[in-house]
Write a protein that holds these residues in place. Structure first.
Motif, PDB file in Angstrom:
ATOM      1  N   MET A   1      10.360  21.761  17.483  1.00  0.00           N
ATOM      2  CA  MET A   1       9.587  20.704  17.086  1.00  0.00           C
ATOM      3  C   MET A   1      10.014  19.405  17.612  1.00  0.00           C
ATOM      4  O   MET A   1      11.337  19.469  18.135  1.00  0.00           O
ATOM      5  N   ARG A   9      -0.579  16.809  13.936  1.00  0.00           N
ATOM      6  CA  ARG A   9      -1.757  17.303  13.072  1.00  0.00           C
ATOM      7  C   ARG A   9      -2.692  17.985  14.187  1.00  0.00           C
ATOM      8  O   ARG A   9      -3.069  17.331  15.097  1.00  0.00           O
ATOM      9  N   VAL A  10      -2.765  19.142  13.885  1.00  0.00           N
ATOM     10  CA  VAL A  10      -3.905  19.762  14.660  1.00  0.00           C
ATOM     11  C   VAL A  10      -5.207  19.827  13.941  1.00  0.00           C
ATOM     12  O   VAL A  10      -5.443  19.825  12.926  1.00  0.00           O
ATOM     13  N   ALA A  24      -4.671  17.644  19.069  1.00  0.00           N
ATOM     14  CA  ALA A  24      -3.509  17.236  18.111  1.00  0.00           C
ATOM     15  C   ALA A  24      -3.291  15.824  18.451  1.00  0.00           C
ATOM     16  O   ALA A  24      -3.479  15.194  19.288  1.00  0.00           O
ATOM     17  N   HIS A  41      -1.544  24.297  25.390  1.00  0.00           N
ATOM     18  CA  HIS A  41      -1.528  24.913  24.004  1.00  0.00           C
ATOM     19  C   HIS A  41      -0.974  23.824  23.207  1.00  0.00           C
ATOM     20  O   HIS A  41       0.317  23.506  23.066  1.00  0.00           O
ATOM     21  N   GLU A  43       0.017  23.609  20.039  1.00  0.00           N
ATOM     22  CA  GLU A  43       1.050  23.861  19.222  1.00  0.00           C
ATOM     23  C   GLU A  43       2.501  24.463  20.111  1.00  0.00           C
ATOM     24  O   GLU A  43       3.252  23.876  19.854  1.00  0.00           O
ATOM     25  N   GLN A  44       2.081  25.062  21.226  1.00  0.00           N
ATOM     26  CA  GLN A  44       3.339  25.562  22.006  1.00  0.00           C
ATOM     27  C   GLN A  44       4.041  24.475  22.721  1.00  0.00           C
ATOM     28  O   GLN A  44       5.235  24.547  22.896  1.00  0.00           O
ATOM     29  N   TRP A  46       4.887  21.969  21.347  1.00  0.00           N
ATOM     30  CA  TRP A  46       5.895  21.182  20.652  1.00  0.00           C
ATOM     31  C   TRP A  46       7.127  21.926  20.784  1.00  0.00           C
ATOM     32  O   TRP A  46       8.226  21.504  20.507  1.00  0.00           O
ATOM     33  N   THR A  47       6.935  23.149  21.289  1.00  0.00           N
ATOM     34  CA  THR A  47       8.473  23.886  21.333  1.00  0.00           C
ATOM     35  C   THR A  47       9.140  23.903  22.807  1.00  0.00           C
ATOM     36  O   THR A  47      10.138  24.558  23.004  1.00  0.00           O
ATOM     37  N   LEU A  74      -5.638  26.762  21.611  1.00  0.00           N
ATOM     38  CA  LEU A  74      -6.447  27.097  20.525  1.00  0.00           C
ATOM     39  C   LEU A  74      -7.711  27.026  20.386  1.00  0.00           C
ATOM     40  O   LEU A  74      -8.385  27.070  19.704  1.00  0.00           O
TER      41      LEU A  74
END
Length: 148
Positions: A1, A9-10, A24, A41, A43-44, A46-47, A74
């Protein structure tokens, strides 16, 4: 994160053809829109170790907005066409969904051409434009055989 102080926020928006685009947002301040490269991606990223420090720095003074092109991440997987006009429609949908009228833009990789096209078509909506590791014409990157 990215960090405890940053809460990405997505969200999702729809294109006129019904396709869903994932986006996001994180941070506070003037909007900074990152147009996606070939692969993304929301979300991905973020990592991803190489991306975390950059994202954290960009969100220190900006509301960073990024999204997945239709066909990846997504966002919906199916595309009926794959044109720069399709990419422009996705960028416009994300801006509308996030309430952004004017922003700073970073166009990298495959996101560079759409960021440049948006800036040319809507100069009043672009405060700054940075193009990074991108190209003017994707067809020049390989042969027709490779493209097919």
């Amino acid at each position: 994160m990215i960090g405890a102080s940053v809460e990405p926020r997505v969200g999702y928006c729809r294109l006129p053809d019904g396709a869903q685009v994932a986006f996001a947002a994180a941070g506070e301040g003037p909007p900074l829109v990152l147009t996606p490269g070939w692969l993304s991606h929301v979300e991905q990223v973020w990592t991803h170790p190489a991306a975390v420090s950059t994202l954290a720095q960009l969100t220190e003074h900006h509301r960073l907005i990024w999204y997945d092109r239709v066909g990846g991440g997504l966002s919906d997987r199916t595309r009926t066409t794959d044109t720069i006009e399709d990419d422009l429609a996705q960028l416009q949908a994300v801006l509308d969904a996030t309430g952004v009228d004017r922003a700073r833009f970073i166009g990298y990789s495959a996101g560079g051409p759409v960021a440049a096209l948006f800036a040319a078509a809507y100069p009043d909506r672009v405060e700054h434009l940075v193009l990074y590791s991108t190209y003017a014409r994707g067809t020049d990157l390989n042969t027709q055989e490779q493209h097919e």
